[in-house]
Design a protein around this motif. Structure first.
Motif, short mmCIF file in Angstrom:
data_model
loop_
_atom_site.label_atom_id
_atom_site.label_comp_id
_atom_site.label_asym_id
_atom_site.label_seq_id
_atom_site.Cartn_x
_atom_site.Cartn_y
_atom_site.Cartn_z
N ARG A 246 0.68 -1.35 -0.01
CA ARG A 246 -0.12 0.14 -0.12
C ARG A 246 0.78 1.23 -0.04
O ARG A 246 0.64 2.39 -0.62
CB ARG A 246 -0.95 -0.04 1.24
N TRP A 247 1.95 1.07 0.68
CA TRP A 247 2.84 2.46 0.66
C TRP A 247 3.40 2.55 -0.64
O TRP A 247 3.71 3.80 -1.10
CB TRP A 247 3.86 2.01 1.74
N LEU A 248 4.06 1.35 -1.37
CA LEU A 248 4.59 1.49 -2.73
C LEU A 248 3.63 2.11 -3.75
O LEU A 248 3.88 3.14 -4.50
CB LEU A 248 4.76 0.31 -3.13
N ILE A 249 2.29 1.91 -3.55
CA ILE A 249 1.10 2.50 -4.32
C ILE A 249 1.14 3.82 -4.16
O ILE A 249 1.09 4.85 -5.44
CB ILE A 249 -0.16 1.47 -4.23
N VAL A 250 1.17 4.45 -3.02
CA VAL A 250 0.93 5.95 -2.92
C VAL A 250 2.04 6.46 -3.51
O VAL A 250 1.96 7.87 -3.93
CB VAL A 250 0.71 6.34 -1.47
#
Length: 488
Positions: A246-250
């Motif tokens: 989820r952090w990579l996506i943002v």
């Protein structure tokens, strides 16, 4: 190696597992967790191996991400900046009235200079690991008052955790929330990172479900408790592969989560990912190298890496073994996974970790054997040199103290030679490379033993009556009562 995954296509999971297993087995990592994303899609999350309790490592296993935490702190500051509560190029003291250092130039340090590590504070001016550890971010600000500056603010990049302790405290003061709560409410929560948190101090504040990591010695991975350190703001985030996806996506989705929730603007993401000075590749909590943006994370018992690729792929890796001599962390695995998803050539895993330790082990054994041999010859040495003046004997014996001096100064020597000046304590050095410490300790003990044995042999050697030294034997000595041919 399979070709690259096309847009939106999941990579070959069997190939991912083979790459991870090859790295883990070759490099001595008992357990590894991985996340791979593209744009706003999660392509893969998974785990390999086991933790120190014997449980399988999965995509939901919580592990420290170490200095990857700095990118979370930078985002928190950027949120406040975009809300008009912080100006990045304003002095830190505008927001932290209690902030000061033992250098008048400290009043000029800006918020941006904390985040891009150009404040002038360094491990050389504030030994953040060797000094007593604070219990809170407020305590970290107080401790910084003793710091000098290595350079004028904004002129030199010096990586140190202290900058991010100060930045996290700034978030607390400006937002009016404890830093832990701020991240939970404004970063972790909106992203759905429900298994992620940040802590103040190791090992005191580690959640019960976070198992001990490992140190490595002579081919064995040994469960170990992380040494005591203050980590909040700099390297205190605990997360999972699922949450890191989820952090990579943002990061790759212009500041938006997969569900559209916006954490920061596209320009804010760009600012964090981009260095503003060609002299150093560091942006705001991220390193930018030739279009590849990322950050590594290092504890003494865990390592981590996040990597953002130009094509929109994101890779996160956490391993439950610490940085060590001959081991640069899990960055090599992230690079191999990047090659896998983009179709480049992924080199086979190649680790010198075991080789380095075996060489150090051989040197340790050699030092022991040489010491035993030298000790067995102590009496002969004393007989041969006893007639020499005391000052010459002292000079001859004094080099035996050099290994002890090297052992005592080993943390400083190592950081100067290969550590870039980063601070480390002797205890932490034992985590970093137990075989190196053992070798120097054996050398020091062996030479002190030889020194003590030789001094003892000299002081206990019988002295002839009258204080005269008996004449040395000669091949032409004549028995008593026999005339010497040369005597009239």
């Amino acid at each position: 190696m399979p070709g690259p995954a096309s847009a939106g296509e999941r990579p070959d999971e069997a190939a991912v597992r083979r790459v991870v297993a090859d790295f883990a087995d070759t490099s001595g990592y008992p357990g590894v967790a991985v996340a791979i994303t593209e744009g706003d899609r999660v392509l893969y999350t998974g785990g390999y191996g086991r933790d120190s309790s014997g449980a399988a490592v999965t995509a939901r296993t919580p592990m420290p991400v170490a200095s990857v935490s700095k990118s979370f702190t930078a985002l928190a500051v950027m949120q406040l900046a975009e809300a008009g509560k912080v100006t990045l190029d304003a002095p830190v003291r505008d927001y932290l009235p209690d902030f000061r250092v033992a250098d008048p130039r400290g009043a000029r340090i800006t918020v941006r200079e904390l985040l891009n590590q150009t404040s002038g504070i360094s491990d050389g001016t504030l030994a953040e690991k060797s000094l007593p550890q604070p219990d809170s971010l407020a305590g970290a600000v107080t401790r910084a008052r003793d710091s000098a500056l290595a350079a004028d603010p904004g002129t030199k990049h010096s990586y140190t955790n202290t900058n991010y302790h100060l930045a996290a405290r700034l978030v607390e003061v400006v937002s009016g929330e404890p830093f832990t709560d701020y991240l939970r409410r404004h970063v972790f929560g909106p992203l759905g990172m429900r298994a992620t948190a940040t802590i103040d101090k190791t090992p005191r504040d580690l959640p019960r479900e976070v198992r001990r990591g490992h140190l490595y010695a002579y081919g064995a991975s040994i469960p170990a408790t992380e040494p005591e350190r203050f980590v909040n703001g700099s390297d205190g985030v605990i997360s999972t592969a699922e949450d890191l996806a989820r952090w990579l996506i943002v990061q790759n989705n212009a500041g938006r989560a997969a569900d559209g929730t916006r954490l920061v603007s596209p320009s804010g993401i760009t600012a964090m990912h981009t260095s503003t000075d060609r002299r150093w590749p560091y942006g705001l909590g991220w390193r930018d190298r030739d279009g590849r943006v990322g950050h590594d994370g290092v504890w003494f018992t865990y390592t981590a890496q996040v990597l953002l690729l130009p094509g929109g792929y994101g890779i996160a890796v956490i391993g439950n073994s610490g940085l060590g001599l001959g081991n640069e962390g899990v960055g090599a695995l992230a690079d191999r996974l990047a090659a896998l998803v983009t179709g480049g050539e992924a080199p086979a895993a190649d680790s010198v970790r075991l080789t380095v330790d075996l060489v150090l082990g051989a040197l340790t054994l050699l030092s022991l054997l040489l010491a035993v041999r030298t000790l067995r010859r102590t009496r002969a040495w004393a007989d041969r040199l006893a007639t020499r003046p005391s000052w010459r004997l002292a000079l001859r014996l004094s080099p035996r103290l050099v290994p002890l001096a090297l052992l005592v100064s080993l943390p400083d020597l190592l950081t100067r030679l290969i550590g870039g000046g980063r601070d480390i304590t002797f205890e932490q050095l034992c985590y970093y490379s137990m075989p190196l410490v053992v070798w120097f300790a054996v050398m020091a003990a062996a030479n002190v033993a030889v020194l003590a044995a030789r001094v003892t042999a000299l002081t206990r050697r019988p002295v002839p009556s009258g204080g005269e030294t008996p004449p040395a034997r000669s091949h032409d000595a004549v028995p008593a009562g026999t005339s010497h041919p040369a005597s009239g």
